[in-house]
Design an enzyme around this catalytic site. Structure first.
Site, PDB file in Angstrom:
ATOM      1  N   LYS A 215       0.869  -1.183   0.000  1.00  0.00           N
ATOM      2  CA  LYS A 215       0.000   0.000   0.000  1.00  0.00           C
ATOM      3  C   LYS A 215       0.901   1.226   0.000  1.00  0.00           C
ATOM      4  O   LYS A 215       1.636   1.457   0.955  1.00  0.00           O
ATOM      5  CB  LYS A 215      -0.906  -0.009   1.233  1.00  0.00           C
ATOM      6  CG  LYS A 215      -1.913   1.133   1.247  1.00  0.00           C
ATOM      7  CD  LYS A 215      -2.891   0.980   2.409  1.00  0.00           C
ATOM      8  CE  LYS A 215      -3.867   2.151   2.444  1.00  0.00           C
ATOM      9  NZ  LYS A 215      -3.900   2.819   3.739  1.00  0.00           N
ATOM     10  N   HIS A 234      -4.391   2.656  14.827  1.00  0.00           N
ATOM     11  CA  HIS A 234      -4.772   1.265  14.543  1.00  0.00           C
ATOM     12  C   HIS A 234      -3.578   0.354  14.824  1.00  0.00           C
ATOM     13  O   HIS A 234      -2.454   0.821  14.949  1.00  0.00           O
ATOM     14  CB  HIS A 234      -5.191   1.113  13.067  1.00  0.00           C
ATOM     15  CG  HIS A 234      -4.041   1.319  12.115  1.00  0.00           C
ATOM     16  ND1 HIS A 234      -3.515   2.576  11.848  1.00  0.00           N
ATOM     17  CD2 HIS A 234      -3.296   0.434  11.399  1.00  0.00           C
ATOM     18  CE1 HIS A 234      -2.502   2.441  11.004  1.00  0.00           C
ATOM     19  NE2 HIS A 234      -2.346   1.160  10.713  1.00  0.00           N
ATOM     20  N   ASP A 236      -1.749  -3.160  13.029  1.00  0.00           N
ATOM     21  CA  ASP A 236      -1.771  -3.868  11.748  1.00  0.00           C
ATOM     22  C   ASP A 236      -2.265  -5.303  11.948  1.00  0.00           C
ATOM     23  O   ASP A 236      -1.869  -5.969  12.900  1.00  0.00           O
ATOM     24  CB  ASP A 236      -0.364  -3.904  11.127  1.00  0.00           C
ATOM     25  CG  ASP A 236       0.053  -2.554  10.579  1.00  0.00           C
ATOM     26  OD1 ASP A 236      -0.795  -1.632  10.543  1.00  0.00           O
ATOM     27  OD2 ASP A 236       1.229  -2.396  10.181  1.00  0.00           O
ATOM     28  N   HIS A 290      -0.559   2.562  16.274  1.00  0.00           N
ATOM     29  CA  HIS A 290       0.187   3.646  15.619  1.00  0.00           C
ATOM     30  C   HIS A 290      -0.736   4.461  14.723  1.00  0.00           C
ATOM     31  O   HIS A 290      -1.862   4.046  14.426  1.00  0.00           O
ATOM     32  CB  HIS A 290       1.382   3.082  14.821  1.00  0.00           C
ATOM     33  CG  HIS A 290       1.006   2.047  13.800  1.00  0.00           C
ATOM     34  ND1 HIS A 290       0.688   0.752  14.144  1.00  0.00           N
ATOM     35  CD2 HIS A 290       0.899   2.105  12.444  1.00  0.00           C
ATOM     36  CE1 HIS A 290       0.406   0.058  13.047  1.00  0.00           C
ATOM     37  NE2 HIS A 290       0.514   0.853  12.004  1.00  0.00           N
TER      38      HIS A 290
END
Length: 352
Positions: A215, A234, A236, A290
């Site tokens: 991404k 969020h 990962d 993060h």
């Protein structure tokens, strides 16, 4: 309304607006912690993201090798995120990846739109912007380009940009090198749990099934950076995430109850432990919260590669060797697809 499929943040940014649309303004409780990212990056006091030198990771010298592995394990336990240096991927290749990604985003909007994804129909690969998927209609100050880069036979080459011409060769080579690096990291993390060296690699799908999804996050200049976020807080979902960036600060980690800004370390790759490894290790390795900040002066671009297990084939749960009477399983058994659903559901509840 701002949140249409074609509302690109880049178009908003270049339109000359002085105030950002309300959909991009963060809730009041979040705003108190959003500061100037350039000032934050200069701070020397307080905890700093660990820098792990991988030069000794496969050394013939047992002492050197053990020291390197111990440092990596310690960072994975305490932080779950680190700068990797001397990781074996050449500066030249990383620069090619950065140049190609930047050139893709530098193209006219109509060129990029040829690669637009369609989240509503489940076509998630391609060029996109976050759609409002929660009750508050909150949006993030970023556009992105998302596609699967490894294994080779699972790629959809029709989605890979034709221009610039080096995009495909540079990205393909980088993905291959990252895949080899992932194996090295997973073997150290396996040993760190007292498991066989190849155990974690097998548990996340092995060479055939572990997917590398890239991404490219494009964060345009923001007229009111103190009100917005490039990416909201969020963790990962991946096993591991590797991040390359264009040396513009923006990444913040929630460590010891405060936001810590990652410094820009030349030639480093930032690596996150994702939820998948946190689950398998029964919480011994951390998947850290993060977020990404934006700024007024510079475009920030980051290349995140998520190493993800297959969606349905593997049941993710703490490995039996990580569970004891004193340390019962912290996570229920789920497929990767169920874990994603669980997180989306939890996020929706939090935002209501």
């Amino acid at each position: 309304m701002v949140a249409t499929v074609n509302a690109r943040v880049e178009s908003l940014s270049s339109s000359g607006i002085h105030t950002i649309p309300k959909e991009y303004v963060r809730p009041k409780e979040e705003l108190t912690s959003i500061n100037n990212i350039f000032e934050e990056e200069k701070k020397e006091e307080g905890p700093q993201l660990p820098i792990i030198d991988l030069k000794g990771i496969s050394s013939e010298d047992k002492e050197v090798r053990e020291k390197c592995r111990e440092e990596l394990k310690k960072a994975a336990v305490e932080w779950g995120v680190m700068h990797l240096v001397n990781h074996g991927i050449s500066e030249e290749l990383m620069d090619r990846v950065r140049v190609a990604g930047r050139q893709f985003f530098d193209q006219p909007m109509e060129e990029k739109e040829k690669y637009a994804n369609d989240q509503a129909t489940g076509k998630i690969q391609g060029y996109g912007s976050k759609l409002a998927n929660n009750a508050s209609g909150q949006l993030e100050w970023e556009d992105y380009f998302f596609h699967l880069v490894f294994p080779e036979e699972k790629r959809d080459m029709s989605i890979w940009p034709k221009a610039p011409s080096d995009y495909t060769p540079a990205t393909a080579e980088y993905a291959k090198e990252l895949r080899a690096l992932a194996t090295k990291i997973l073997s150290v993390l396996s040993l760190g749990l007292g498991l066989e060296e190849d155990r974690l690699e097998k548990e996340v799908g092995g060479m055939d099934e572990l997917l590398l999804q890239m991404k490219i996050n494009y964060y345009p200049k923001c007229p009111q950076p103190e009100l917005a976020l490039g990416v909201e807080a969020h963790t990962d979902i991946s096993a591991l995430t590797f991040i390359l960036h264009n040396m513009v600060p923006g990444l913040q980690l929630f460590y010891e109850n405060k936001w810590v800004t990652a410094k820009c370390v030349p030639n480093s790759i930032i690596m996150h432990i994702g939820d998948t490894i946190e689950i398998l290790s029964n919480g011994k390795y951390k998947s850290i919260l993060h977020r990404g900040l934006v700024n007024k002066e510079k475009v920030r671009i980051s290349w995140a590669v998520f190493c993800e297990p297959p969606k349905e084939k593997i049941i993710l749960k703490p490995l039996p060797e990580t569970v004891t009477e004193a340390e019962p399983p912290l996570f229920p058994p789920r497929t990767f697809a169920q874990h994603i659903e669980h997180k989306l559901f939890k996020d929706a509840l939090v935002k209501k």
